[in-house]
Design an enzyme around this catalytic site. Structure first.
Site, PDB file in Angstrom:
ATOM      1  N   SER A 150       8.581  15.091  41.635  1.00  0.00           N
ATOM      2  CA  SER A 150       8.265  16.215  40.772  1.00  0.00           C
ATOM      3  C   SER A 150       9.427  17.181  40.626  1.00  0.00           C
ATOM      4  O   SER A 150       9.300  18.204  39.967  1.00  0.00           O
ATOM      5  CB  SER A 150       7.047  16.970  41.328  1.00  0.00           C
ATOM      6  OG  SER A 150       7.269  17.345  42.674  1.00  0.00           O
TER       7      SER A 150
ATOM      8  N   HIS B   9       6.618  10.915  36.343  1.00  0.00           N
ATOM      9  CA  HIS B   9       5.938  11.966  37.094  1.00  0.00           C
ATOM     10  C   HIS B   9       4.498  12.120  36.625  1.00  0.00           C
ATOM     11  O   HIS B   9       4.229  12.704  35.580  1.00  0.00           O
ATOM     12  CB  HIS B   9       6.717  13.286  36.936  1.00  0.00           C
ATOM     13  CG  HIS B   9       6.107  14.438  37.668  1.00  0.00           C
ATOM     14  ND1 HIS B   9       6.286  15.748  37.265  1.00  0.00           N
ATOM     15  CD2 HIS B   9       5.317  14.492  38.771  1.00  0.00           C
ATOM     16  CE1 HIS B   9       5.629  16.544  38.090  1.00  0.00           C
ATOM     17  NE2 HIS B   9       5.032  15.807  39.012  1.00  0.00           N
TER      18      HIS B   9
ATOM     19  N   GLU C 226       5.332  12.991  32.782  1.00  0.00           N
ATOM     20  CA  GLU C 226       6.705  13.336  32.426  1.00  0.00           C
ATOM     21  C   GLU C 226       7.562  12.094  32.652  1.00  0.00           C
ATOM     22  O   GLU C 226       7.594  11.553  33.763  1.00  0.00           O
ATOM     23  CB  GLU C 226       7.241  14.468  33.312  1.00  0.00           C
ATOM     24  CG  GLU C 226       6.899  15.850  32.867  1.00  0.00           C
ATOM     25  CD  GLU C 226       7.556  16.915  33.732  1.00  0.00           C
ATOM     26  OE1 GLU C 226       8.104  17.875  33.171  1.00  0.00           O
ATOM     27  OE2 GLU C 226       7.500  16.811  34.976  1.00  0.00           O
TER      28      GLU C 226
ATOM     29  N   ASN D  81       7.614  21.703  36.814  1.00  0.00           N
ATOM     30  CA  ASN D  81       7.765  22.506  38.023  1.00  0.00           C
ATOM     31  C   ASN D  81       8.833  23.585  37.911  1.00  0.00           C
ATOM     32  O   ASN D  81       8.802  24.560  38.660  1.00  0.00           O
ATOM     33  CB  ASN D  81       8.029  21.592  39.218  1.00  0.00           C
ATOM     34  CG  ASN D  81       6.733  20.960  39.700  1.00  0.00           C
ATOM     35  OD1 ASN D  81       5.701  21.610  39.751  1.00  0.00           O
ATOM     36  ND2 ASN D  81       6.775  19.688  40.030  1.00  0.00           N
TER      37      ASN D  81
END
Length: 282
Positions: A119, A140, A152, A190
């Protein structure tokens, strides 16, 4: 190359969720971890989550049994040698992932794509550890994997267009929505989310409001389904800290400094929901 047999490294929250989704969509899965007890726990979670889908009439009991039968638990990575695609879902620490990628590069066929569910960690750095950098990519998934639609898909600097297209198509087969992202610390999700959670922790540490009050502000004022501190507990406070450190090291900006309260809680073993205590008690 057609992807048929899938290998997954790590039977924890993300790994067993990824195994669940692949198996539900007809892929034979080798789920690998270092100890049988981790595999047993992961498979029990998959069975429980499939039961939920049966109860909601999303699948039949027969489809649940078929999905579970497609997951083969293995201790040790040697059996992954006949997989057509391998995704790593281990702890969010570069040293651990680096060792896994070096080993996988040796074990699996040269034409096999190696993906990471990281991540935050650089796909480019992981790719450089292998002899197939063009076939290394980020994939991800989001927790809970069987529910969340987003994936992702992260291109490292050497990731080929062919590799990207294969993984994008694979995500679509899993009924996920792939979103292309370039390699940067924290990617998009993130890089934006973790500073929000971190700032909410500062608000608690500085006595601006209680954890409950901070979360209520976001649920009632911003229409978030879950407040930032409950979400941090759900993700795992140790994971949040690891990601904040990746952002701080990778971007070099003091605004990514982890909240001292977060560091103290992780040091105390208060990791959130998985440990029974974080900003809330479970």
């Amino acid at each position: 190359m057609q992807i048929q047999r899938v290998g997954i490294i790590g039977a924890g929250t993300m790994g067993n969720g990824i195994a669940h989704v692949f198996a539900r969509h007809g892929f034979p899965v080798l789920l690998c971890d270092v100890e049988q007890r981790f595999l047993d726990r992961g498979l029990a979670t998959v069975a429980k989550n499939l039961d939920r889908e049966v109860a909601k009439n999303k699948i039949t009991a027969e489809e649940k049994s078929a999905a579970l039968a497609r997951i083969e638990p293995v201790v040790g990575r040697a059996k992954l040698s006949d997989c057509d695609f391998v995704i790593e879902a281990a702890t969010e620490k570069f040293e651990i992932k680096a060792e896994i990628f070096r080993d996988l590069d040796r074990i699996v066929r040269p034409d096999v794509i190696l993906a990471s569910n990281t991540s935050s960690i650089s796909i480019t750095k992981l790719a450089a550890l292998t002899k197939r950098p063009d076939k290394v990519i980020g994939m991800h998934f989001f927790n809970p994997v069987p529910v969340m639609k987003l994936v992702e898909v992260i291109r490292g600097l050497p990731t080929s267009q062919e590799t990207f297209q294969s993984v994008r198509d694979l995500a679509t087969k899993l009924e996920k929505t792939p979103v292309e992202v370039n390699d940067a610390p924290g990617f998009v999700s993130n890089r934006v989310l973790m500073p929000l959670l971190n700032e909410a922790m500062f608000a608690v540490m500085e006595g601006v409001a209680t954890a409950e009050a901070v979360d209520e502000v976001f649920k009632l004022g911003m229409a978030h389904p879950m407040g930032p501190l409950a979400l941090a507990d759900f993700i795992g406070l140790d994971v949040c800290l690891d990601i904040m450190r990746v952002l701080q090291d990778g971007l070099g900006d003091p605004k990514y400094r982890p909240c001292p309260l977060l560091i103290k809680m992780v040091d105390a073993g208060w990791l959130g929901k998985k440990s029974g205590r974080g900003f809330y008690a479970y």
